[in-house]
Each structure stands twice: as structure tokens, then as C-alpha cells.
Design a protein around this motif. Structure first.
Motif, PDB file in Angstrom:
ATOM      1  N   GLY A 104       0.816  -1.200   0.000  1.00 33.25           N
ATOM      2  CA  GLY A 104       0.000   0.000   0.000  1.00 33.25           C
ATOM      3  C   GLY A 104       0.852   1.254   0.000  1.00 33.25           C
ATOM      4  N   THR A 105       0.408   2.288  -0.700  1.00 33.49           N
ATOM      5  CA  THR A 105       1.107   3.572  -0.738  1.00 33.49           C
ATOM      6  C   THR A 105       0.159   4.643  -0.199  1.00 33.49           C
ATOM      7  OG1 THR A 105       0.352   4.092  -2.969  1.00 33.49           O
ATOM      8  CG2 THR A 105       2.432   2.878  -2.767  1.00 33.49           C
ATOM      9  N   ILE A 110      -4.002   0.225   1.248  1.00 34.19           N
ATOM     10  CA  ILE A 110      -4.814  -0.986   1.391  1.00 34.19           C
ATOM     11  C   ILE A 110      -5.976  -0.613   2.312  1.00 34.19           C
ATOM     12  CG2 ILE A 110      -4.872  -3.329   2.303  1.00 34.19           C
ATOM     13  CD1 ILE A 110      -1.919  -3.558   1.448  1.00 34.19           C
ATOM     14  N   ILE A 111      -7.202  -0.830   1.850  1.00 37.34           N
ATOM     15  CA  ILE A 111      -8.403  -0.401   2.569  1.00 37.34           C
ATOM     16  C   ILE A 111      -8.797  -1.455   3.599  1.00 37.34           C
ATOM     17  CG2 ILE A 111     -10.840   0.229   2.343  1.00 37.34           C
ATOM     18  CD1 ILE A 111      -8.916   2.274   1.145  1.00 37.34           C
ATOM     19  N   VAL A 112      -9.037  -0.983   4.830  1.00 34.84           N
ATOM     20  CA  VAL A 112      -9.513  -1.825   5.924  1.00 34.84           C
ATOM     21  C   VAL A 112     -10.869  -1.276   6.342  1.00 34.84           C
ATOM     22  CG1 VAL A 112      -9.050  -2.652   8.251  1.00 34.84           C
ATOM     23  CG2 VAL A 112      -7.147  -2.191   6.711  1.00 34.84           C
ATOM     24  N   ARG A 140     -10.937   6.651  13.619  1.00 35.19           N
ATOM     25  CA  ARG A 140     -11.639   7.592  12.740  1.00 35.19           C
ATOM     26  C   ARG A 140     -10.891   8.919  12.670  1.00 35.19           C
ATOM     27  NH1 ARG A 140     -17.972   7.405  14.073  1.00 35.19           N
ATOM     28  NH2 ARG A 140     -18.039   8.833  12.321  1.00 35.19           N
ATOM     29  N   GLU A 141     -10.233   9.301  13.760  1.00 38.25           N
ATOM     30  CA  GLU A 141      -9.472  10.551  13.767  1.00 38.25           C
ATOM     31  C   GLU A 141      -8.156  10.412  13.014  1.00 38.25           C
ATOM     32  OE1 GLU A 141     -10.691   9.286  16.795  1.00 38.25           O
ATOM     33  OE2 GLU A 141     -12.489  10.522  16.586  1.00 38.25           O
ATOM     34  N   ARG A 142      -7.590   9.215  13.029  1.00 39.46           N
ATOM     35  CA  ARG A 142      -6.303   8.952  12.369  1.00 39.46           C
ATOM     36  C   ARG A 142      -6.449   7.676  11.534  1.00 39.46           C
ATOM     37  NH1 ARG A 142      -0.522   8.854  15.396  1.00 39.46           N
ATOM     38  NH2 ARG A 142       0.655   8.079  13.635  1.00 39.46           N
ATOM     39  N   PRO A 143      -7.044   7.779  10.346  1.00 38.92           N
ATOM     40  CA  PRO A 143      -7.392   6.577   9.587  1.00 38.92           C
ATOM     41  C   PRO A 143      -6.243   5.903   8.845  1.00 38.92           C
ATOM     42  CG  PRO A 143      -8.150   8.518   8.427  1.00 38.92           C
ATOM     43  CD  PRO A 143      -7.576   8.989   9.728  1.00 38.92           C
ATOM     44  N   MET A 144      -5.110   6.587   8.657  1.00 36.87           N
ATOM     45  CA  MET A 144      -4.007   5.970   7.898  1.00 36.87           C
ATOM     46  C   MET A 144      -2.859   5.604   8.831  1.00 36.87           C
ATOM     47  SD  MET A 144      -3.893   8.144   4.383  1.00 36.87           S
ATOM     48  CE  MET A 144      -2.979   6.985   3.425  1.00 36.87           C
ATOM     49  N   GLY A 151       6.801  -0.583   5.261  1.00 33.52           N
ATOM     50  CA  GLY A 151       6.379   0.693   4.709  1.00 33.52           C
ATOM     51  C   GLY A 151       5.025   0.674   4.034  1.00 33.52           C
ATOM     52  N   SER A 152       4.310  -0.432   4.094  1.00 36.09           N
ATOM     53  CA  SER A 152       2.996  -0.520   3.471  1.00 36.09           C
ATOM     54  C   SER A 152       2.006   0.371   4.230  1.00 36.09           C
ATOM     55  CB  SER A 152       2.513  -1.964   3.475  1.00 36.09           C
ATOM     56  OG  SER A 152       1.305  -2.090   2.783  1.00 36.09           O
ATOM     57  N   VAL A 153       1.107   1.042   3.507  1.00 32.10           N
ATOM     58  CA  VAL A 153       0.160   1.982   4.111  1.00 32.10           C
ATOM     59  C   VAL A 153      -1.234   1.358   4.116  1.00 32.10           C
ATOM     60  CG1 VAL A 153      -0.873   4.277   3.916  1.00 32.10           C
ATOM     61  CG2 VAL A 153       1.523   3.933   3.340  1.00 32.10           C
ATOM     62  N   TYR A 154      -1.912   1.478   5.249  1.00 32.59           N
ATOM     63  CA  TYR A 154      -3.271   0.976   5.420  1.00 32.59           C
ATOM     64  C   TYR A 154      -4.174   2.140   5.776  1.00 32.59           C
ATOM     65  CZ  TYR A 154      -1.121  -3.612   5.572  1.00 32.59           C
ATOM     66  OH  TYR A 154      -0.424  -4.739   5.256  1.00 32.59           O
ATOM     67  N   LYS A 155      -5.416   2.105   5.254  1.00 33.39           N
ATOM     68  CA  LYS A 155      -6.364   3.168   5.540  1.00 33.39           C
ATOM     69  C   LYS A 155      -7.677   2.548   5.998  1.00 33.39           C
ATOM     70  CE  LYS A 155      -8.720   7.164   3.634  1.00 33.39           C
ATOM     71  NZ  LYS A 155      -8.953   7.993   2.457  1.00 33.39           N
ATOM     72  N   MET A 156      -8.190   3.047   7.136  1.00 34.89           N
ATOM     73  CA  MET A 156      -9.454   2.565   7.660  1.00 34.89           C
ATOM     74  C   MET A 156     -10.605   3.301   6.971  1.00 34.89           C
ATOM     75  SD  MET A 156     -10.914   2.551  11.519  1.00 34.89           S
ATOM     76  CE  MET A 156     -12.015   3.953  11.492  1.00 34.89           C
ATOM     77  N   GLU A 157     -11.548   2.535   6.429  1.00 39.06           N
ATOM     78  CA  GLU A 157     -12.752   3.101   5.834  1.00 39.06           C
ATOM     79  C   GLU A 157     -13.906   2.791   6.769  1.00 39.06           C
ATOM     80  OE1 GLU A 157     -15.502   1.782   2.207  1.00 39.06           O
ATOM     81  OE2 GLU A 157     -13.487   2.378   1.596  1.00 39.06           O
ATOM     82  N   TYR A 158     -14.476   3.830   7.363  1.00 39.51           N
ATOM     83  CA  TYR A 158     -15.554   3.648   8.336  1.00 39.51           C
ATOM     84  C   TYR A 158     -16.861   3.348   7.603  1.00 39.51           C
ATOM     85  CZ  TYR A 158     -18.749   4.586  12.165  1.00 39.51           C
ATOM     86  OH  TYR A 158     -19.724   4.479  13.125  1.00 39.51           O
ATOM     87  N   VAL A 159     -17.496   2.227   7.949  1.00 38.51           N
ATOM     88  CA  VAL A 159     -18.741   1.828   7.297  1.00 38.51           C
ATOM     89  C   VAL A 159     -19.901   1.752   8.285  1.00 38.51           C
ATOM     90  CG1 VAL A 159     -17.615   0.588   5.427  1.00 38.51           C
ATOM     91  CG2 VAL A 159     -18.159  -0.618   7.540  1.00 38.51           C
TER      92      VAL A 159
END
Length: 189
Positions: A104-105, A110-112, A140-144, A151-159
């Protein structure tokens, strides 16, 4: 003396049936249980996943008196929703593993997906299992979050629901501690 010992030994080995097979109290309870009306919820029709509309629909019918309930009969709430969904082929909690075929960049993380305010994800690197599991916490305040190993980047997607239902959003004045990322100039991102 010898005969007395032999008689006692033979009496111990003999199969003796009890005079009363069951206590009278248990017999009275069993006799009275036959006249019991079935519980009102037992006569209910079991609802399918597509028929669930309210929280009251997530209460199971229960088991008939004198029987052992199955999981579908005794489960309630989210567990019942998950079981009914699996019976119809719907994965309620989306338990598929995360995409580990790429790294992930920041531009393409990469979506979680998460229904809660916080979510933990375990990174094993890319390709999978290139390093030990590193647990990353997103909110939710710090989603990445970036994995410190690869070094892979993950991002939280709130559903989940947009309102938390408590009528406040300050979470009792808790402030997240500052990290090195708070002091990096924006142009370096």
C-alpha cells in the motif's frame, strides 16, 4: 469367620437394583411438565435473514421444553444475524483477508473496513509473510497507518453509523499523544 468374609465379598459383587429407580420429587416434576403450555415464542416461525428488520427480530424462538437448543434456536443479536447470513451465503462481517498482493502507498493504500471507531490490522509484508505480524491501530481521527517494517500503508474506511448514539464526540477529553508525524512539514508528505 471365613464364611462371614465370603458372604460380605459375594454381597458386594452382586448386582443390586435400587428399590426406587427415581426419587418421588423428580417423578412429580416430570408428571407436571407434561401439562405445561409451550412457551409463546416457541410457536413463532423462524425468520430468515431477509426478513430481519428490527432488533426484536434477532431474538430466537428458543427450544421446545425438554430439548437441547441448537445454535440457531438459542442465538440472539449479532451472533444470530451472522448465522442467518451464513445460511443464505452472506458474509456479514466480511472476514476475507486483506489484499497482500501489493504494498500500500499513500496514494493507493490498502483499505480496511471498520464498523467501529477503531480497527487493528496485522501487516505481514508484501509478498505475504515477508516479516512477522506487525499490528497497526487505526481510528476515525487517524485513519491511515504505515507499517514500520515494510512501509505498506493501510487506511481505515468507516462503514458504521454516522452518529455514535451517545450525543457527544469528544470521548471524555482524550487527546491522542503526539508522534514524530505531527512535526513533519506537510510538503514532505
Amino acid at each position: 469367620m471365613f464364611l462371614q468374609r465370603s458372604a460380605v465379598a459375594i454381597a458386594r459383587r452382586a448386582a443390586v437394583s435400587p428399590v426406587v429407580r427415581r426419587s418421588f420429587a423428580v417423578s412429580a416434576i416430570r408428571r407436571d411438565a407434561k401439562d405445561v403450555e409451550p412457551h409463546a415464542s416457541i410457536g413463532q416461525k423462524m425468520k430468515t435473514f431477509s426478513e430481519i428488520k428490527t432488533e426484536e427480530d434477532l431474538l430466537g424462538p428458543g427450544a421446545a421444553p425438554g430439548t437441547v437448543p441448537t445454535d440457531i434456536e438459542q442465538s440472539t443479536g449479532l451472533e444470530r444475524l451472522e448465522i442467518l447470513g451464513k445460511m443464505e451465503g452472506v458474509d456479514i462481517f466480511d472476514m476475507r483477508p486483506l489484499d497482500s498482493s501489493r504494498k500500500g502507498t499513500v496514494d493507493n493504500p490498502i483499505i480496511v473496513k471498520s464498523a467501529g471507531d477503531e480497527q487493528y490490522a496485522g501487516c505481514t509484508g508484501s509478498p505475504a509473510d515477508s516479516h512477522v505480524v506487525t499490528w497497526l491501530g487505526m481510528s476515525r481521527e487517524r485513519p491511515m497507518e504505515r507499517c514500520p517494517e515494510c512501509g505498506s500503508v493501510y487506511k481505515m474506511e468507516y462503514v458504521g453509523p454516522q452518529d455514535d448514539g451517545h450525543g457527544h464526540h469528544d470521548h471524555h477529553g482524550y487527546e491522542e499523544p503526539k508522534t514524530f508525524a505531527n512535526y513533519v512539514k506537510p510538503e514532505y508528505w
